[in-house]
Motif scaffolding. Structure first.
Motif, PDB file in Angstrom:
ATOM      1  N   GLY A 141      47.259  36.612 -11.146  1.00 30.74           N
ATOM      2  CA  GLY A 141      47.371  36.914  -9.723  1.00 30.74           C
ATOM      3  C   GLY A 141      46.114  37.561  -9.184  1.00 30.74           C
ATOM      4  N   PHE A 142      45.627  38.597  -9.875  1.00 24.81           N
ATOM      5  CA  PHE A 142      44.470  39.340  -9.383  1.00 24.81           C
ATOM      6  C   PHE A 142      43.133  38.656  -9.673  1.00 24.81           C
ATOM      7  N   GLN A 143      43.139  37.593 -10.460  1.00 21.98           N
ATOM      8  CA  GLN A 143      41.912  36.819 -10.629  1.00 21.98           C
ATOM      9  C   GLN A 143      41.595  36.009  -9.374  1.00 21.98           C
ATOM     10  N   GLN A 144      42.569  35.874  -8.504  1.00 21.66           N
ATOM     11  CA  GLN A 144      42.358  35.180  -7.230  1.00 21.66           C
ATOM     12  C   GLN A 144      41.843  36.190  -6.203  1.00 21.66           C
ATOM     13  N   LEU A 145      40.631  35.972  -5.755  1.00 23.25           N
ATOM     14  CA  LEU A 145      39.962  36.924  -4.865  1.00 23.25           C
ATOM     15  C   LEU A 145      40.774  37.260  -3.614  1.00 23.25           C
ATOM     16  N   PRO A 146      41.350  36.275  -2.911  1.00 21.82           N
ATOM     17  CA  PRO A 146      42.124  36.619  -1.701  1.00 21.82           C
ATOM     18  C   PRO A 146      43.288  37.561  -1.989  1.00 21.82           C
ATOM     19  N   ILE A 147      43.983  37.353  -3.119  1.00 17.81           N
ATOM     20  CA  ILE A 147      45.121  38.215  -3.468  1.00 17.81           C
ATOM     21  C   ILE A 147      44.647  39.629  -3.765  1.00 17.81           C
ATOM     22  N   SER A 148      43.570  39.761  -4.523  1.00 18.87           N
ATOM     23  CA  SER A 148      43.051  41.090  -4.857  1.00 18.87           C
ATOM     24  C   SER A 148      42.555  41.827  -3.620  1.00 18.87           C
ATOM     25  N   LEU A 149      41.823  41.121  -2.760  1.00 26.52           N
ATOM     26  CA  LEU A 149      41.313  41.759  -1.544  1.00 26.52           C
ATOM     27  C   LEU A 149      42.452  42.184  -0.626  1.00 26.52           C
ATOM     28  N   ALA A 150      43.486  41.337  -0.527  1.00 26.85           N
ATOM     29  CA  ALA A 150      44.638  41.689   0.305  1.00 26.85           C
ATOM     30  C   ALA A 150      45.349  42.912  -0.271  1.00 26.85           C
ATOM     31  N   TYR A 151      45.470  42.957  -1.588  1.00 28.95           N
ATOM     32  CA  TYR A 151      46.135  44.088  -2.252  1.00 28.95           C
ATOM     33  C   TYR A 151      45.371  45.387  -1.981  1.00 28.95           C
ATOM     34  N   ILE A 152      44.048  45.343  -2.140  1.00 34.48           N
ATOM     35  CA  ILE A 152      43.223  46.531  -1.900  1.00 34.48           C
ATOM     36  C   ILE A 152      43.299  46.940  -0.429  1.00 34.48           C
ATOM     37  N   PHE A 153      43.287  45.954   0.463  1.00 36.97           N
ATOM     38  CA  PHE A 153      43.388  46.210   1.896  1.00 36.97           C
ATOM     39  C   PHE A 153      44.683  46.953   2.220  1.00 36.97           C
TER      40      PHE A 153
END
Length: 229
Positions: free
Chosen positions: A158-170
């Motif tokens: 899941g977190f290897q996908q940049l959009p998912i990680s950025l959304a999570y951090i956001f």
């Protein structure tokens, strides 16, 4: 009975509900973060922890239902208080008196609604496997030979996908901003401490919010950078 209804209909009653339900969710966020941080100890540790939670069976569902009740109670009460405040002041002030208010306090209602969308997506992704069903098919064999769902692999993928990680951090930014004000407001609403202690409480709330942000954000960042594989 009438007295109880009057209490919950009053502004102070709603604020107390907001404080208590918010405290329940803060406790959950801390516990959830500590459990998820076991990803840094490898797949065995995280998957064994996930199995422990699953083995709780009915108790886990009791906790989930309690959290949902607290969450929606928090959201609904926030909406009602927002409507009350708007009704009490139908015409906006010519000059907003926000010198004493922090950015977090002025956006509490909106950050709360934003977090609601995050919670729904988070459940669809990691709990129910709706958004990324392929991440939900992996299995892992524990040291005792038991085959379990590979939560570790699901989080990594899941977190290897940049959009998912950025959304999570956001969303973690908004969660931390929400907590930084909500924790201080909780003590003020419940009248637990004297006003002279508020500066210390505010600093403590900010520190706890930073811990939540750093702890939760460290997972997607570490996975994106390849430190956790």
């Amino acid at each position: 009975m009438t007295l109880s209804l009057d209490f919950f209909r009053s502004s102070i009653g709603k604020k107390i509900i907001m404080a208590l339900t918010g405290f329940i969710w803060f406790g959950f966020v801390i516990a959830h973060m500590l459990g998820n941080l076991q990803i840094f100890q490898g797949p065995e540790k995280l998957n064994a922890y996930a199995k422990f939670l699953k083995d709780l069976g009915p108790l886990l569902w009791v906790a989930r239902i309690g959290l949902l009740v607290a969450f929606f109670g928090h959201v609904i009460t926030a909406i009602l208080l927002k409507k009350e405040n708007s009704s009490a002041r139908p015409v906006a002030y010519k000059k907003q008196a926000t010198i004493q208010a922090s950015g977090a306090s002025r956006t509490m209602f909106y950050s709360g609604l934003l977090l609601l969308t995050f919670l729904i997506y988070h459940l669809l992704h990691f709990t129910f496997g709706v958004t990324n069903p392929d991440h939900y098919t992996y299995e892992y064999t524990l040291k005792n030979g038991e085959v379990v769902h590979d939560v570790y692999a699901m989080v990594i993928l899941g977190f290897q996908q940049l959009p998912i990680s950025l959304a999570y951090i956001f969303f973690m930014i908004f969660l931390s901003l929400h907590f930084s004000h909500a924790l201080a407001s909780m003590f003020q609403t419940l009248g637990i401490l004297a006003p002279k202690h508020f500066p210390v409480i505010e600093k403590t709330a900010i520190a706890l919010a930073l811990i939540v942000f750093i702890g939760n954000s460290s997972m997607p960042i570490s996975i994106l950078l390849g430190w956790v594989k």
